[in-house]
Design a protein around this motif. Structure first.
Motif, PDB file in Angstrom:
ATOM      1  N   HIS A  67       3.139  -5.761  -6.484  1.00  0.00           N
ATOM      2  CA  HIS A  67       1.917  -5.656  -5.691  1.00  0.00           C
ATOM      3  C   HIS A  67       1.840  -6.712  -4.598  1.00  0.00           C
ATOM      4  O   HIS A  67       0.753  -6.961  -4.078  1.00  0.00           O
ATOM      5  CB  HIS A  67       0.658  -5.739  -6.580  1.00  0.00           C
ATOM      6  N   CYS A  68       2.951  -7.357  -4.276  1.00  0.00           N
ATOM      7  CA  CYS A  68       2.893  -8.302  -3.176  1.00  0.00           C
ATOM      8  C   CYS A  68       2.840  -7.532  -1.862  1.00  0.00           C
ATOM      9  O   CYS A  68       3.321  -6.402  -1.762  1.00  0.00           O
ATOM     10  CB  CYS A  68       4.067  -9.281  -3.208  1.00  0.00           C
ATOM     11  N   ARG A  69       2.245  -8.139  -0.880  1.00  0.00           N
ATOM     12  CA  ARG A  69       2.056  -7.476   0.410  1.00  0.00           C
ATOM     13  C   ARG A  69       2.813  -8.205   1.495  1.00  0.00           C
ATOM     14  O   ARG A  69       2.806  -9.435   1.548  1.00  0.00           O
ATOM     15  CB  ARG A  69       0.562  -7.439   0.755  1.00  0.00           C
ATOM     16  N   ILE A  90       6.133   1.810  -3.102  1.00  0.00           N
ATOM     17  CA  ILE A  90       5.388   1.024  -2.116  1.00  0.00           C
ATOM     18  C   ILE A  90       4.102   1.761  -1.761  1.00  0.00           C
ATOM     19  O   ILE A  90       3.942   2.943  -2.088  1.00  0.00           O
ATOM     20  CB  ILE A  90       6.197   0.802  -0.814  1.00  0.00           C
ATOM     21  N   ARG A  91       3.209   1.051  -1.096  1.00  0.00           N
ATOM     22  CA  ARG A  91       2.032   1.671  -0.496  1.00  0.00           C
ATOM     23  C   ARG A  91       1.925   1.182   0.941  1.00  0.00           C
ATOM     24  O   ARG A  91       2.133   0.002   1.213  1.00  0.00           O
ATOM     25  CB  ARG A  91       0.759   1.282  -1.256  1.00  0.00           C
ATOM     26  N   LEU A  96      -0.333   0.238   3.928  1.00  0.00           N
ATOM     27  CA  LEU A  96      -1.707  -0.196   4.144  1.00  0.00           C
ATOM     28  C   LEU A  96      -1.962  -0.295   5.642  1.00  0.00           C
ATOM     29  O   LEU A  96      -1.020  -0.242   6.447  1.00  0.00           O
ATOM     30  CB  LEU A  96      -1.926  -1.559   3.476  1.00  0.00           C
ATOM     31  N   MET A 109       0.762  -3.443   7.224  1.00  0.00           N
ATOM     32  CA  MET A 109       1.044  -4.074   5.948  1.00  0.00           C
ATOM     33  C   MET A 109       1.666  -3.067   4.987  1.00  0.00           C
ATOM     34  O   MET A 109       1.372  -1.871   5.030  1.00  0.00           O
ATOM     35  CB  MET A 109      -0.256  -4.620   5.324  1.00  0.00           C
ATOM     36  N   GLU A 165       2.572  -2.740   0.759  1.00  0.00           N
ATOM     37  CA  GLU A 165       2.483  -3.335  -0.568  1.00  0.00           C
ATOM     38  C   GLU A 165       3.675  -2.891  -1.395  1.00  0.00           C
ATOM     39  O   GLU A 165       3.934  -1.688  -1.531  1.00  0.00           O
ATOM     40  CB  GLU A 165       1.177  -2.901  -1.244  1.00  0.00           C
ATOM     41  N   VAL A 211       4.881  -2.133  -4.650  1.00  0.00           N
ATOM     42  CA  VAL A 211       4.197  -1.832  -5.908  1.00  0.00           C
ATOM     43  C   VAL A 211       5.109  -2.075  -7.107  1.00  0.00           C
ATOM     44  O   VAL A 211       4.677  -2.574  -8.135  1.00  0.00           O
ATOM     45  CB  VAL A 211       3.704  -0.364  -5.915  1.00  0.00           C
TER      46      VAL A 211
END
Lengths: 237, 237
Positions: A178-180, A214-215, A217, A221, A223, A225
């Motif tokens: 969960h690091c961005r 990943i996500r 944003l 950005m 994230e 996951v």
DNA sequence: CGAATTGTTGAACCATATCAACCAGAGTGG
DNA sequence: CCACTCTGGTTGATATGGTTCAACAATTCG
């Protein structure tokens, strides 16, 4: 250093490539700046050229803010980006005569400079400086080697996973789930760094997104996951 | 330097890659060897492993005869050769802890060694040595950058042409038409260096052969018949 | 808000990979 | 000296990952 990074040795702190010797400000200069950089800050706008292939390399520079891409170009326009430089990374260190690559601002950039002659003088005198530069250059070589493996042998999703992880390692020694991370460069820039096309990079992003690794944003950005899955993917497991 | 190589700058004398800092014996050491290499010559047979990824890097080595390939491997067996080392090239210079790549003998090899501690001591004291190593490392970075362009953006025939020319430049600063080079490595090795398959390399060879840019001679020799055409091809013109 | 730029998605295409057959030279042993 | 095998190299047929071309969506910017 935590166990999971035990095999990903000391290359993490210094991902700049090619004469862009990294001295991440907070981390590796406990005793202040290594070099007496000029006070004047040069500013460059988005996409502005800092120097081009063939320009005389008259000074050494350090990135103080923003992001720089350095690239090589073929006659017909094919481009290979050989590195993205962030604050603390240096430019033009190995250059004796002229630059063999171009440097442009990915986002607004500020630099500080040191004349080549002044730098050479310091290099001549300063014992510790040379040891440090040698160490940093060695690190750069390891990164370049890693990039060769990526460009020569990895698939598109593997390349993107490797890239995301290397970017994450710039920010933190040990990337967590969960690091961005921020990716201010365009898809085209990423493509030219990974030896792919824009479209393939875009598709690889959506693949990672739909498989929940990943996500995406707002504000460029991303994230990360599932770091473990990304790591496995980047290594071809 | 003649016009045709004006843009292929001073990287010619030192094509070794990654911690294999090149000191081509005759050329760059007018004042004798740069380092006090041990007298004992280690010999390795064809395909013998010199060291593997993960081995402790306990000494620095210089190739005195033969040819070494250094490579990185992925878990599933994909291999990227990051350099071919020839007499005068050094191994393990940048290594602090363990090797991040493997080294094997392409043909029978002899090496000389210098303990890591002894080397570090010299590095600490010897002013000139450090300047030279820094310069050589910088050259290595340029070569690595060139290889990234090759792996990321060039077609198979362009890659082969680039490879043949770089090999020719090892032998002579200015490759002439009809110059002959020896390629002791296998097609598979060349493929793993160029990010291709054996078959594609083979086809690229026959293409160059039928278009009269090269001739394949006995004993792994290749004659570069038309250097200008090869140069144009390698640059994508 | 509209225009321009950047990113996404789809469909067709192509360079290279993959799979497979064959060939040539180097040992090897009878 | 001749089979025989083995390894490395060439060539052909087919498959495919990534490119290319094209349309469209989303964002950014004036």
């Amino acid at each position: 250093m935590t166990p999971s990074l035990a095999n990903a040795p000391a290359i993490a702190p210094s991902p700049a490539i090619f004469n862009a010797l990294a001295l991440p400000s907070g981390r590796s200069t406990p005793s202040g700046p290594l070099l007496p950089w000029g006070d004047e800050a040069c500013a460059y706008a988005r996409d502005q050229v800092i120097f081009s292939e063939g320009d005389p390399a008259s000074s050494v520079r350090i990135v103080t803010s923003g992001m720089v891409r350095i690239s090589r170009m073929m006659a017909d326009g094919r481009r290979q980006i050989v590195g993205f430089l962030q604050p603390g990374d240096m430019l033009g260190l190995a250059q004796t005569g002229t630059f063999l690559y171009s440097a442009e601002a990915v986002i607004p950039v500020t630099l500080r400079r040191l004349s080549r002659t002044q730098f050479d003088g310091l290099l001549e005198r300063d014992f510790e400086l040379r040891r440090r530069l040698l160490a940093v250059t060695a690190t750069e070589l390891q990164i370049a080697q890693e990039q060769m493996l990526l460009l020569g042998r990895k698939t598109a999703p593997e390349r993107l996973a490797s890239f995301l992880l290397s970017q994450a390692r710039r920010k933190m020694v040990e990337p967590e789930d969960h690091c961005r991370i921020s990716l201010p460069m365009t898809r085209t820039d990423i493509a030219d760094f990974l030896g792919l096309t824009m479209e393939t990079v875009s598709r690889a992003f959506t693949r990672l997104k739909t498989s929940r690794l990943i996500r995406l944003l707002p504000d460029q950005m991303v994230e990360l996951v599932d770091i473990n899955a990304l790591t496995d993917l980047s290594e071809g497991c």
